[in-house]
Scaffold this motif. Structure first.
Motif, short mmCIF file in Angstrom:
data_model
loop_
_atom_site.label_atom_id
_atom_site.label_comp_id
_atom_site.label_asym_id
_atom_site.label_seq_id
_atom_site.Cartn_x
_atom_site.Cartn_y
_atom_site.Cartn_z
N SER A 1 0.85 -1.19 0.00
CA SER A 1 0.00 0.00 0.00
C SER A 1 0.88 1.24 0.00
O SER A 1 2.10 1.16 0.00
N THR A 2 0.25 2.37 0.00
CA THR A 2 1.02 3.61 -0.01
C THR A 2 1.67 3.89 1.33
O THR A 2 2.63 4.65 1.40
N GLY A 3 1.15 3.31 2.40
CA GLY A 3 1.71 3.54 3.73
C GLY A 3 1.92 2.26 4.48
O GLY A 3 1.38 1.20 4.13
N LEU A 4 2.72 2.34 5.56
CA LEU A 4 2.95 1.18 6.41
C LEU A 4 1.82 1.05 7.42
O LEU A 4 1.20 2.04 7.81
N SER A 5 1.56 -0.19 7.85
CA SER A 5 0.49 -0.42 8.81
C SER A 5 0.89 -1.54 9.76
O SER A 5 1.94 -2.16 9.60
N GLY A 6 0.04 -1.77 10.76
CA GLY A 6 0.32 -2.82 11.72
C GLY A 6 1.23 -2.33 12.83
O GLY A 6 1.37 -1.14 13.08
N GLN A 7 1.86 -3.28 13.52
CA GLN A 7 2.73 -2.97 14.66
C GLN A 7 4.16 -3.42 14.37
O GLN A 7 4.38 -4.51 13.87
N ILE A 8 5.11 -2.57 14.69
CA ILE A 8 6.53 -2.91 14.56
C ILE A 8 7.22 -2.55 15.87
O ILE A 8 7.05 -1.44 16.39
N ARG A 9 7.98 -3.48 16.39
CA ARG A 9 8.67 -3.30 17.67
C ARG A 9 10.18 -3.24 17.44
O ARG A 9 10.75 -4.11 16.80
N ILE A 10 10.80 -2.19 17.99
CA ILE A 10 12.24 -1.98 17.87
C ILE A 10 12.90 -2.18 19.23
O ILE A 10 12.46 -1.59 20.23
N GLY A 11 13.96 -2.97 19.28
CA GLY A 11 14.76 -3.10 20.48
C GLY A 11 16.00 -2.25 20.35
O GLY A 11 16.61 -2.19 19.29
N ALA A 12 16.41 -1.57 21.44
CA ALA A 12 17.58 -0.69 21.37
C ALA A 12 18.12 -0.43 22.76
O ALA A 12 17.37 -0.43 23.74
N PRO A 13 19.44 -0.17 22.87
CA PRO A 13 20.00 0.28 24.15
C PRO A 13 19.33 1.57 24.58
O PRO A 13 18.87 2.35 23.75
N ASP A 14 19.29 1.81 25.90
CA ASP A 14 18.46 2.92 26.37
C ASP A 14 18.99 4.29 25.94
O ASP A 14 18.23 5.25 25.86
N GLY A 15 20.28 4.42 25.64
CA GLY A 15 20.79 5.70 25.18
C GLY A 15 20.17 6.13 23.87
O GLY A 15 19.59 7.22 23.75
N VAL A 16 20.27 5.28 22.86
CA VAL A 16 19.68 5.61 21.55
C VAL A 16 18.17 5.61 21.64
O VAL A 16 17.49 6.41 20.97
N ALA A 17 17.60 4.75 22.50
CA ALA A 17 16.15 4.69 22.63
C ALA A 17 15.58 5.97 23.24
O ALA A 17 14.47 6.37 22.91
N ASN A 18 16.33 6.61 24.10
CA ASN A 18 15.85 7.82 24.76
C ASN A 18 16.13 9.10 23.98
O ASN A 18 15.32 10.02 23.98
N PHE A 19 17.28 9.17 23.33
CA PHE A 19 17.71 10.45 22.78
C PHE A 19 17.69 10.52 21.25
O PHE A 19 17.90 11.60 20.69
N LEU A 20 17.43 9.41 20.58
CA LEU A 20 17.48 9.44 19.12
C LEU A 20 16.24 8.85 18.47
O LEU A 20 15.63 9.46 17.59
N LEU A 21 15.83 7.67 18.90
CA LEU A 21 14.71 6.99 18.25
C LEU A 21 13.36 7.69 18.41
O LEU A 21 12.53 7.63 17.49
N PRO A 22 13.07 8.37 19.54
CA PRO A 22 11.74 8.97 19.66
C PRO A 22 11.39 9.92 18.53
O PRO A 22 10.29 9.82 17.94
N GLN A 23 12.29 10.85 18.19
CA GLN A 23 11.97 11.81 17.15
C GLN A 23 11.97 11.16 15.76
O GLN A 23 11.15 11.51 14.89
N VAL A 24 12.84 10.17 15.54
CA VAL A 24 12.86 9.46 14.26
C VAL A 24 11.57 8.68 14.06
O VAL A 24 10.92 8.76 13.01
#
Length: 297
Positions: free
Chosen positions: A87-110
């Protein structure tokens, strides 16, 4: 006859190691989860889990069942993508695992930007100070700081990133001046707990000439908060510095570290177009965000 709903419950318990956690994931009550597991054990005439001090652990029969259940899940995902089409867009659920540094300061805005572009997509970030297991499907994909050398995985380098010593300006004004590495001995240094490092790439204190850490945590976010609140000096991600007003680099010419982020996926997922497209968007977003934030330091 085995039903997919029962297999889905089995997978949830295997991943969460808890009936209640599996129930929350599936949005059913724990008693229902327990009955479904018991029904499967009756069909196979073998226990699939054993209750341990840390939760529900797979038995030998459960381990064998896990492989079959994952293949069924994979086949259903591939069939869904093939039948529904791209489709033109993504759907459903996707779960990302990451160390808490990147998870807190980089992934949220991305991830927020990806979510805004894909209204039917739900994104979950699992932030843990340890390696997230893809084989147990704790996540669909993992951001890591080193490339694994074993397992049925695909590995893609995302980008390099930098770390420096950092401190709050208020702390530096109240403490002895730092002009060279040897001056650090007169300061309170924050950092990690040596015996709880889960990746060799996070073992950086010896590189900066620090012999003693007086405030230590296995969480990069806790370490950064000590720095941010003026408790001492510590190694910080450059991309985290813009989030804390008044935090500056210390000895940036003498001490500078470079590490890399890698995207890791299960090899069986390489045919899933939805994950391929999400991975591309995630990698592009992380590269852009690291460059943007590091330019501000």
């Amino acid at each position: 006859m085995v039903q997919w709903d029962d297999m889905r419950v089995f997978l949830a318990v295997a991943r969460e190691e808890s009936l209640s956690a599996a129930g929350r994931r599936l949005k059913v009550d724990p008693a229902t989860v327990g009955r479904r597991v018991a029904r499967l054990e009756t069909v196979f005439e073998a226990p699939l889990f054993v209750k341990s001090p840390t939760g529900y652990a797979l038995t030998d029969a459960g381990q064998r069942m896990m492989g079959h259940a994952l293949r069924v899940e994979q086949s259903l995902q591939e069939a869904t993508e093939e039948m529904v089409g791209q489709s033109t867009g993504l759907s459903g659920q996707i779960r990302i695992g990451a160390p808490d540094g990147v998870a807190n300061f980089l992934l949220p805005q991305v991830c927020a930007r990806i979510a805004r572009d894909n209204p039917d997509l739900d994104i979950q970030i699992v932030a843990l100070p340890r390696v997230v297991s893809l084989s147990r499907r704790e996540a669909d994909l993992v951001v890591a700081v080193s490339a694994p050398t074993a397992g049925r995985l695909t590995v893609q380098k995302i980008t390099d990133y930098k770390l420096h010593l950092g401190a709050a300006e208020a702390y530096l004004r109240s403490q002895p001046v730092i002009t060279e590495v040897s001056d650090l001995s007169a300061h309170l240094v924050t950092g990690y707990i040596p015996d709880m490092i889960f990746d060799k790439e996070l073992d950086y204190l010896s590189e900066v000439g620090v012999e003693r850490v007086r405030l230590a945590s296995n969480s990069a976010s806790v370490q950064f908060n000590w720095v941010r609140t003026g408790s001492g000096i510590g190694v910080v991600h450059d991309f985290a510095i813009p989030s804390a007003r008044g935090v500056v680099k210390v000895l940036p010419e003498q001490i500078s570290l470079t590490r890399s982020f890698y995207l890791i996926r299960h090899a069986d997922d390489r045919r899933l177009e939805r994950l391929n497209r999400f991975s591309e968007a995630l990698c592009e977003g992380m590269r852009e965000e690291v460059a943007r934030l590091e330019a501000q330091t």
